[in-house]
Design a protein around this motif. Structure first.
Motif, PDB file in Angstrom:
ATOM      1  N   ALA A   1     121.801  60.849  84.356  1.00  0.00           N
ATOM      2  CA  ALA A   1     122.271  59.034  84.868  1.00  0.00           C
ATOM      3  C   ALA A   1     122.874  58.260  85.025  1.00  0.00           C
ATOM      4  O   ALA A   1     123.743  58.229  84.484  1.00  0.00           O
ATOM      5  CB  ALA A   1     120.804  58.811  83.955  1.00  0.00           C
ATOM      6  N   ASP A   2     122.152  57.353  86.189  1.00  0.00           N
ATOM      7  CA  ASP A   2     123.438  55.927  86.194  1.00  0.00           C
ATOM      8  C   ASP A   2     122.852  55.078  86.438  1.00  0.00           C
ATOM      9  O   ASP A   2     123.287  53.438  86.732  1.00  0.00           O
ATOM     10  CB  ASP A   2     124.092  56.644  88.109  1.00  0.00           C
ATOM     11  N   ALA A   3     121.811  55.228  85.978  1.00  0.00           N
ATOM     12  CA  ALA A   3     120.680  53.663  85.853  1.00  0.00           C
ATOM     13  C   ALA A   3     119.781  53.556  84.584  1.00  0.00           C
ATOM     14  O   ALA A   3     119.385  54.793  83.664  1.00  0.00           O
ATOM     15  CB  ALA A   3     119.723  53.748  87.468  1.00  0.00           C
ATOM     16  N   THR A   4     119.855  52.323  84.385  1.00  0.00           N
ATOM     17  CA  THR A   4     118.394  51.929  82.969  1.00  0.00           C
ATOM     18  C   THR A   4     117.093  52.465  83.848  1.00  0.00           C
ATOM     19  O   THR A   4     116.766  51.325  84.849  1.00  0.00           O
ATOM     20  CB  THR A   4     118.916  50.913  82.290  1.00  0.00           C
ATOM     21  N   GLY A   5     116.313  53.064  83.145  1.00  0.00           N
ATOM     22  CA  GLY A   5     114.294  52.703  83.525  1.00  0.00           C
ATOM     23  C   GLY A   5     113.623  53.487  83.139  1.00  0.00           C
ATOM     24  O   GLY A   5     114.099  54.537  82.691  1.00  0.00           O
ATOM     25  N   TYR A   6     112.656  53.742  83.424  1.00  0.00           N
ATOM     26  CA  TYR A   6     111.238  55.275  82.975  1.00  0.00           C
ATOM     27  C   TYR A   6     111.447  56.080  84.277  1.00  0.00           C
ATOM     28  O   TYR A   6     111.594  54.968  85.180  1.00  0.00           O
ATOM     29  CB  TYR A   6     110.058  53.945  82.916  1.00  0.00           C
ATOM     30  N   ILE A   7     111.151  56.860  84.110  1.00  0.00           N
ATOM     31  CA  ILE A   7     111.178  58.051  85.341  1.00  0.00           C
ATOM     32  C   ILE A   7     109.934  57.854  85.710  1.00  0.00           C
ATOM     33  O   ILE A   7     109.104  58.406  85.098  1.00  0.00           O
ATOM     34  CB  ILE A   7     111.789  59.374  85.465  1.00  0.00           C
ATOM     35  N   ARG A   8     109.602  57.568  87.085  1.00  0.00           N
ATOM     36  CA  ARG A   8     108.335  56.847  87.646  1.00  0.00           C
ATOM     37  C   ARG A   8     108.132  58.399  88.460  1.00  0.00           C
ATOM     38  O   ARG A   8     105.998  58.769  88.038  1.00  0.00           O
ATOM     39  CB  ARG A   8     108.224  55.646  87.859  1.00  0.00           C
ATOM     40  N   TYR A   9     109.064  58.908  88.585  1.00  0.00           N
ATOM     41  CA  TYR A   9     108.509  59.629  89.901  1.00  0.00           C
ATOM     42  C   TYR A   9     109.663  60.940  89.940  1.00  0.00           C
ATOM     43  O   TYR A   9     110.679  60.622  89.792  1.00  0.00           O
ATOM     44  CB  TYR A   9     108.109  59.281  91.276  1.00  0.00           C
ATOM     45  N   ILE A  10     109.563  61.713  89.678  1.00  0.00           N
ATOM     46  CA  ILE A  10     110.148  63.206  89.763  1.00  0.00           C
ATOM     47  C   ILE A  10     109.658  64.034  91.460  1.00  0.00           C
ATOM     48  O   ILE A  10     108.504  64.333  91.515  1.00  0.00           O
ATOM     49  CB  ILE A  10     110.575  64.217  89.069  1.00  0.00           C
ATOM     50  N   GLU A  11     110.836  63.935  91.900  1.00  0.00           N
ATOM     51  CA  GLU A  11     110.591  64.800  93.628  1.00  0.00           C
ATOM     52  C   GLU A  11     110.918  66.364  93.694  1.00  0.00           C
ATOM     53  O   GLU A  11     111.847  66.723  93.189  1.00  0.00           O
ATOM     54  CB  GLU A  11     110.932  64.704  94.919  1.00  0.00           C
TER      55      GLU A  11
END
Length: 433
Positions: free
Chosen positions: A214-224
């Motif tokens: 990952a190159d950012a921080t946060g929760y994974i909301r959706y995976i395409e």
């Protein structure tokens, strides 16, 4: 990119400004269209209707002024009531439930109806002219058809007010909240795992080459997943996901492992683009999020400060229904690309034990502290097991009932403990071969 757009669209629909803004734009366009018909003389047929009485400029202005003023006042009141209801619900049932109320279409569309009616009334009011009111228009002009439509919108708005006054208290009832979460969870289980359970012994080798981080921080909301399968197919790769929807990631955490020793920057960026990150979790792809909501409600209800075991019982009933549904499903996802080929993308395996532990396992200690909740939990686990044919999954539920009994031995005593022991003995007999 598609994942980010999908997540943005979900956030848009869950906002309180999207539908009001949309209805305002539609109301403005409707007002201009109907006034254009009036100016073109296309509504002269209204004057030939015997029961229709054309409005005069003064009466039309008064009606539209009252309509616009009342609509903006009602909209303000509706918004205040909604915010108060949301604050009450999130404070009593848990902050994660704020998402459910933000997505409530009843609240959104009610507010949008009043805002749209206000915009429509103001737009039509501006076009009403008395005779000699302006130098450029010596004749009076009253858009009769647009005015008739405003009367119709007023009737609709009154109906929406009646609906809203019923909807708000009904929506914050705990039984309604739990039903919404539970039914949503059951439908998402059926959508995510459409196949019935079949015992599979096939083991897939996990790629051990270069990783995508990952190159950012946060929760994974959706995976395409479809786009991810296409990217992997075009790059002739196999990848194994290291995260699932709802996981928290930060720069440097591994998202996926590939079977290639070297990945180009373009491929890495394409794979990263299939993951949408945000500051909070959403229930769209995240089954665990809905399970956590039920668990949170049960834990709050059984806390010493609230002590409401019957709310916890309702939450346990829905957890039991979800557990039974999961127990009858094939929990291994097949990610297929455009030509139907699968196996290039290997998602994180969420076995039945994972979901049991996420639900009944997470609330076990609180259940064991209440005789009523413990009895209902044992019955719910037994009933769920009766719907399942897989011996391994049945054994997991039997084990969960045993762990609950072990915890009750620590937290309960006296006649309460004796009653739970008797129920657990009957529970064990139901699992006997």
């Amino acid at each position: 990119m598609l994942a980010r757009l999908h997540s943005f669209w979900f956030a848009l629909k869950a906002s309180y400004w999207f539908y009001p803004a949309l209805f305002a734009a539609l109301a403005f366009a409707l007002a201009l269209s109907l006034m254009g018909l009036d100016r073109a003389g296309s509504t002269e047929w209204l004057n030939r209707i015997s029961w229709y009485f054309p409005a005069h400029p003064q009466g039309a202005s008064n009606m539209l002024t009252v309509l616009a003023g009342s609509m903006i006042g009602v909209a303000s009141t509706i918004f205040s009531i909604t915010i108060a209801a949301v604050a009450y619900a999130s404070g009593n049932y848990g902050p994660r439930l704020l998402t459910n109320f933000m997505e409530d279409k009843g609240n959104q569309l009610s507010l949008a109806t009043f805002i749209g009616t206000f915009v429509y009334a103001i737009t039509v009011l501006r076009a009403v002219r008395a005779e000699g009111e302006t130098a450029t228009a010596s004749q009076a002009f009253v858009p009769q058809f647009a005015l008739l439509a405003s009367f119709g919108l007023m009737i609709v708005a009154v109906g929406v007010i009646i609906f809203f006054l019923h909807h708000i208290p009904a929506s914050i009832r705990i039984n309604t909240v739990l039903e919404g979460i539970g039914r949503g969870l059951l439908s998402k289980i059926a959508e995510r795992f459409p196949d019935s359970n079949s015992v599979s012994t096939e083991m897939r080798s996990t790629p051990s080459g270069s990783s995508v981080t990952a190159d950012a921080t946060g929760y994974i909301r959706y995976i395409e997943f479809e786009e991810l399968a296409r990217v992997v197919r075009d790059s002739n790769l196999r990848i194994a996901l290291a995260v699932r929807t709802g996981d928290f990631v930060y720069a440097g955490r591994i998202l996926a492992q590939s079977d290639s020793d070297v990945l180009s920057d373009d491929i890495v960026d394409s794979i990263r683009g299939c993951f949408s990150l945000g500051g909070s979790r959403t229930p769209e792809q995240d089954l665990e999020f809905s399970i956590d909501e039920l668990v949170e409600i049960a834990l709050r209800a059984l806390s010493p400060g609230i002590n409401d075991p019957f709310t916890a019982i309702n939450a346990i009933h829905w957890l039991g229904a979800a557990t039974a549904e999961l127990g009858q499903r094939e929990l291994r996802q097949e990610i297929c690309d455009d030509d139907g080929t699968s196996g290039r993308v290997i998602p994180v395996l969420d076995d039945f034990g994972h979901f049991v532990n996420r639900g009944f396992g997470a609330v076990r200690m609180a259940l064991a502290s209440s005789k009523i909740a413990a009895l209902v939990a044992l019955d719910s686990i037994r009933d769920a097991a009766n719907q399942i044919n897989d011996p391994g999954r049945i054994a997991l539920l039997a084990r969960e009932g045993g762990l609950l009994m072990n915890q009750a031995e620590v937290t309960l005593g006296g006649p309460d403990l004796q009653e739970v022991r008797m129920r657990h003995a009957a529970f064990q007999k139901s699992f006997a071969p």
